[in-house]
Each structure stands twice: as C-alpha cells, then as structure tokens.
Design an enzyme around this catalytic site. Structure first.
Site, mmCIF file in Angstrom:
data_model
loop_
_atom_site.group_PDB
_atom_site.id
_atom_site.type_symbol
_atom_site.label_atom_id
_atom_site.label_comp_id
_atom_site.label_asym_id
_atom_site.label_seq_id
_atom_site.Cartn_x
_atom_site.Cartn_y
_atom_site.Cartn_z
ATOM 1 N N ASP A 131 -6.973 55.780 -62.991
ATOM 2 C CA ASP A 131 -7.572 54.965 -62.002
ATOM 3 C C ASP A 131 -8.143 53.802 -62.441
ATOM 4 O OD1 ASP A 131 -7.535 56.578 -59.290
ATOM 5 O OD2 ASP A 131 -8.133 57.953 -60.686
ATOM 6 N N TYR A 133 -9.581 72.476 -64.634
ATOM 7 C CA TYR A 133 -8.691 71.868 -65.426
ATOM 8 C C TYR A 133 -9.142 71.011 -66.590
ATOM 9 C CZ TYR A 133 -8.013 66.760 -64.628
ATOM 10 O OH TYR A 133 -7.993 65.487 -64.881
ATOM 11 N N ARG A 134 -10.549 70.833 -66.340
ATOM 12 C CA ARG A 134 -11.040 69.800 -67.426
ATOM 13 C C ARG A 134 -12.592 69.717 -67.028
ATOM 14 N NH1 ARG A 134 -8.966 63.511 -67.184
ATOM 15 N NH2 ARG A 134 -9.863 62.751 -69.250
ATOM 16 N N TYR A 170 -16.955 63.189 -67.958
ATOM 17 C CA TYR A 170 -16.864 64.414 -69.042
ATOM 18 C C TYR A 170 -17.324 64.365 -69.945
ATOM 19 C CZ TYR A 170 -12.808 65.256 -65.636
ATOM 20 O OH TYR A 170 -12.022 65.659 -64.600
ATOM 21 N N HIS A 202 -21.981 59.803 -63.069
ATOM 22 C CA HIS A 202 -21.397 60.677 -62.273
ATOM 23 C C HIS A 202 -20.523 61.688 -63.222
ATOM 24 C CE1 HIS A 202 -17.214 59.686 -63.383
ATOM 25 N NE2 HIS A 202 -17.644 58.414 -63.671
#
Ligand code: ADP
Length: 624
Positions: free
Chosen positions: A227, A551-552, A167, A470
């Site tokens: 995770d 959502y993000r 992110y 990623h």
C-alpha cells in the site's frame, strides 16, 4: 497524557562517543542522506509534503524530549566493554558508519522514520531502543559486523529500510541491541533483466526507487508494491509482505538470495549456489527458484537465521488493467460476499487479491479526523458511520470490494461481466469504475497500486487521532463465509470491549483470507496504548482457540503468536530452535524475532506471553 515538552538535547555526561553530535544536525544529515536513497520521488514531493503537514498538524507530542535514561546497553555487556566494542566496529567499517543511540528520540513520520526505536511505540518510547546503529557498506562489512557481534556477545538486528511500521519498525526486540541498518549504504539495483523480467537488488532498494528506475529505462515491466511505496523490496519479501498485482505474494516471487549466516559465512540459495562462468553470478540465479536439494530460502524469511544481502525478484510484464469497486448495503451481506469471492478467486477470474473493506474505511482514507464525525472518546457508532458515509461518493453502504482485472480489454470486459453477474446476486449491490468517482477518491489510488505504481495515499488514515500510531492484527482465516463470520465476530467484540474503532481490510484469496485490522491509538495516551495491548492479546488468544493464527505480528506480540503454533508439543518451534542453536550458538542474530530465542536467552524471562499485558518495561522478567 504525556506532557508536552521541548526539543532539547540530552546531556549524556556518562558517555562521550566520537559520534555524539547535536540532535538537530544529526537528524538533518541523516534525513539528507536518506533523501538520496529512500526518499520520495519527485512526482510525489508535493503529495508527501501535504501528507506530512497534515500529520504534524495533528501532533501534540513534541518532536523529541530529553532522554530519561542513559544509553540502553546490550544485556550482559558492561559500559567499558560496550565502549571498546564501539571503537572496534568503528575501526572496521568507519567512524561515520557507527552511531551511538544517545540523543533524544525523534518519531519523525513515514518518510523520515527513525532507526533508533519503534516510531509507533506501544510501550514507553524509550523501551524498544537500540544502543547503537551500524551502517555496513558491503557484504564483507556485514560479515565483519556479524563477527564483531559474536566477539562481544552483542545482539544485532538487521533492517533493510526499517519502515515496517505497525509491526515494530526498526526497533530491536532486546532493548540495547545494535541495529544493523543495511539500507543506508547498500542500496544498489544490481541488475534489471528485461528479457527475464526480473531484478537483483540490495536491501536499501525501495519500491519507489525500483519503480522510478524501470520508468527511466522505459522498460515494459511492473513491480509489485504494498500500500505504501517507501519500504524495502527485499525486506518486505523477507517479512512476507503482500501487494496487489498478480505478483502480490512477495516472497513467492523472490528468485535467489545471498545470505550472511550468524557465524559470518556467506551463502547463495537457488541456482546461485552454482558458480557462474569466470566468477560471474550464475546465469539462471533469477530464473529458477528451487535448484537442487532442499529448498532453504524459506528458513530465512520471518526468522533470525541470516542477514540477506541480495535478493532476486520476478517482475511482471506490463499489461492493460481495470480497477473497480462494488458496494454492498448490509453488514450481514458479509458471509455471502466471501462465499461469492471463493469460486471467482479459485477459478482465476478475479485478477488480483482483492480487498474487502468496511465502509468506515471510506471515512478514514479521506485523511479527515475522527473528531469531524464523532464527539468525545469511544468508538464511532454504526449510525454515525452511516450518516457520514451517506455524504461520500460511494454512499451509505456496508462493505466495499476493491478489485482489478488484467489482460486485453475484450478479456477484461468478459471477466467483469462474470464478476458482476455474481456480485449482483446480493440485493442492492452497486458497481463503480474510477470514471464514476471524483478524482480524489481512493479507487484511483487502488488503480495505481494494483498496476505496480507505489504511492503514499495510505498514510492519510493516520490523521484519525492525534499522535496516531498503529498496530496491525493480521490473522488468516479460510475463505468460507461462516469462518469469516466467526473471526469477524471475535474481532468486533474485542474492539467493542476495549473501545476501539474497527478498521477491517480483508485480502481475500481463493482459499484463505488475510484479515488485517488496523488498531489506531494516540501515542500520547498511555491508557489507550495499554488497552491496545490487551486488545491484541485477547484477539490472538481467542482466534487461536478457533484455529486462526496470525501471518505476521508486531515484535512485542511475537512470542504469544509463536506460542499458538504449538501442535504436537510445539514441534515447529523446537525445530526452529534446533536450527537457531546450530547456526547461531552465541545467540547474536535478532534474538526473539518471530518468537525464536537462542539458547542464551531462551527461558530466561525475555519471552512475553499472553498474560504479559503490562509492557511498560521490556527486559527479563522473574519466573512466575
Ligand atoms: P521495510 O522497511 O521494507 O518495511 P524492514 O527493513 O523494516 O522493512 O524489514 C522488516 C523486518 O524484516 C525487519 O525488522 C527484520 O526483522 C527483517 N529484515 C529486513 N531486512 C532484512 C535483511 N536484509 N536480512 C534479514 N532480515 C531482514
């Protein structure tokens, strides 16, 4: 492909700062320091070493390269003013707690992540960079930093740990912004209240740290971990991250915050607004979220309205649990699976938010490389996935459901009977317990995560490509088969158009699905990075046209995502902008975070919209 260079230091003749040192020693010191507060626990040392070696063996990019450009200055700040500003903040919080970002950039890896730039750079590595990093050691020093930023007009970007990889990591949205790394010096577990089953933490407390502390004290409490366990408990909750025990909605399980406002004032939310006796913290600060009057905690999550310096979290009493998985044979079983989950989740029969994954994920959680299964570029074919999956413990299947049940064993057995009778309605579905599978199967790691034990396993899929970085694409869809199919098809087609493997993980609750896809790219391949940007842009747009929003998101896509939430002439964003301008008139705190721009920068070309597919340079763009 980027050229492979050598590890050299950038000679920065233009600027000589007290903090400039050789990259090697700086990195070493920084890593040693980090080891103390955000490092890996002893129980995972060896696993971390293996994960690291495997990742680095798949890296062709150099550790670092000489910087192409000098220090990226904050916008509208001259070199002279910047130097004066650095001296002043050094005076306020100590020379050693201010670092100018003028050395070669090091992407590192998960445990040794940078706070200088986005380690998983989707644009040029030197674009999303800070000018400096400051390390406040107390709430008062955070207040001093905020006042300093106001005085010099310097945008500051708080991070807790900065492992928000996928992110944007620790990167500032405005290149040249100053990163405020709270975690390095503010990492105290202020309180663990075993009776109330709650804790109060500072920003630098990681899931690993909190878990180990609870084990050391032998308390019968669980934390809830995402995770990967290296993130900040507080930072992840603010960013509305999720985990997998019944306390998986992190922000929903917060209880009380302490916040430094953009003008330097200090605020406590919830019961914390009422002073405790004799100057103590309020005794119900971690017991009741809402207190009296407007519930304002929410405005400090996914926003740029304040810097959170303390947060309470509710902890789950330890309980028996049983993890398991189901496999389903056909891609077309998807709709029915979702429709079967919905009532099970709404009635509370499913114990946690389960994950529904495509079988291709079984391949990449093994930590193996794509080249083991597929020759050349382009995505794997369905036949290749089928052939490879057939050799793995779960066999040739299509969808895999990972769930966990909680409670006394008789209750778990009864719950599982109900769940089996529902999922066995799908012909060919199979049920597995961890004891049915080899000890290195992913289900064993799910069992840990779903009982609040932070691990590192999820790093393994980063070996898929060389130099893997990623991005997450994370839309929300209703828990209804036909809606889930609509969004799935948009995402499948977009991945096919741009030649990416699709790695869908659906976190399915009773009413909504977090559909999380992981776009994996080679950081050395500029074309692949450009395609990943187009893929993101198109998916955001096409999903929004069907009413599905994220959502993000990664900070470079925040403007586009925020722009899709535009009901009634963007009433929501106009409300956010009103709050922003009131609280932060000088626009110093995290401009652009979640698409919220203060007046100073708004409409001046900083926003990156749907048609901005060239992200090779980040800065104000001319009006179109
Ligand atoms: P983690 O390391 O837990 O994944 P980060 O520290 O990277 O999380 O935080 C994620 C994002 O949340 C940051 O980029 C920042 O925008 C915001 N954030 C983190 N900590 C704070 C804080 N203490 N106050 C305000 N915002 C924060």
């Amino acid at each position: 492909m980027d050229a492979v260079g050598s590890l050299e230091e950038t000679p920065n003749k233009r600027m000589q700062f007290a903090t400039s040192r050789h990259v090697n020693s700086t990195e070493l010191e920084r890593n040693e320091e980090r080891e103390k507060y955000s490092g890996v626990p002893v129980r995972l040392k060896q696993e971390a070493q293996v994960a690291r070696d495997r990742l680095l063996s798949n890296r062709t990019l150099p550790v670092s390269r000489p910087r192409k450009k000098p220090v990226r200055l904050p916008p509208d700040v001259s070199l002279e003013d910047f130097e004066a500003a650095i001296k002043e903040i050094q005076g306020a919080i100590g020379d050693e707690n201010v670092e100018v970002n003028d050395k070669p950039l090091v992407d590192g890896w998960y445990m040794q992540h940078p706070n200088t730039h986005d380690a998983f750079h989707i644009t040029d590595q030197e674009e999303l960079v800070s000018s400096a990093v400051v390390y406040p050691g107390s709430t008062e020093e955070v207040q001093a930093t905020v006042r300093w930023a106001n005085k010099f007009g310097i945008p500051i970007y708080p991070i807790s740990i900065g492992r928000n990889l996928g992110y944007g990591g620790a990167a500032p949205r405005i290149p040249g912004g100053v990163v405020v790394d709270l975690g390095k010096r503010m990492h105290e577990i202020i309180n663990i209240d075993a009776e109330n089953a709650s804790c109060l933490v500072e920003p630098g407390v990681t899931y690993f740290r909190l878990y180990e502390e609870i084990q050391n004290r032998k308390l019968p409490l669980w934390i809830d971990t995402p995770d990967l366990g290296g993130g900040s408990v507080l930072g992840n909750a603010i960013d509305r991250g999720v985990g997998y025990t019944p306390y998986g909605d992190h922000f929903a399980n917060r209880c009380g915050m302490e916040v430094v406002l953009p003008n330097g004032e200090l605020l406590r939310t919830g019961m914390g607004a009422l002073p405790g006796p004799d100057g103590a913290d309020n005794p119900t600060w971690q017991s009741f979220q809402h207190a009296f009057g407007p519930s304002i905690d929410g405005i400090f999550s996914q926003s740029n309205f304040g810097i959170v310096t303390k947060m309470g979290m509710q902890l789950m009493p330890a309980i028996e649990h049983q993890s398991y998985c189901f496999t389903f044979p056909r891609d077309d079983d998807f709709e029915q699976i979702v429709d079967l989950i919905r009532p099970l989740a709404q009635k509370g029969i499913l114990g946690n938010i389960p994950q529904l994954r495509h079988v291709i994920q079984e391949l990449n959680v093994t930590g193996r490389r794509k080249s083991d299964f597929h020759d050349g570029s382009g995505p794997m074919t369905r036949e290749e996935v089928r052939a490879a999956a057939a050799k793995l413990p779960l066999g040739d299947c299509s969808w895999v459901f990972y769930g966990t049940q909680y409670g006394p064993s008789a209750s778990i057995a009864a719950q599982l009977e109900v769940i089996k009778s529902e999922f066995f309605k799908i012909p060919g579905s199979k049920f597995f317990l961890p004891s049915d599978l080899p000890s290195d199967h992913y289900l064993h790691d799910r069992s840990l995560v779903c009982s609040g034990v932070p691990v590192l396993r999820e790093l393994d899929w980063l070996n898929w490509l060389a130099n893997s970085g990623h991005l997450f694409f994370s839309p929300i869809a209703p828990t209804r088969g036909k809606d889930a199919r609509t969004i799935h098809e948009i995402i499948v087609k977009a991945h096919e158009r741009h030649g990416f493997d699709l790695f869908p993980t659906l976190c399915v609750a009773g009413r909504e699905i977090h559909y999380i896809t992981n776009i994996i790219y080679d950081r050395a391949d500029a074309n692949m990075k450009a395609s990943a940007v187009k893929l993101m842009r198109e998916m955001i747009k096409e999903c929004a046209e069907k009413g599905f929003g994220e959502y993000r998101t990664h900070l470079l896509f925040a403007d586009q995502v925020a722009g899709t939430y535009n009901w009634n002439n963007s009433a929501f964003m106009r409300f956010n902008e009103s709050i922003k301008d009131l609280l932060d008139p000088n626009g110093i705190l995290a401009p652009g975070r979640n698409g919220i721009w203060p007046k100073r920068f708004r409409g001046k070309g900083w926003e990156l919209k749907a048609d901005d597919i060239d992200l090779s340079s980040i800065g104000p763009r001319p009006e179109k």
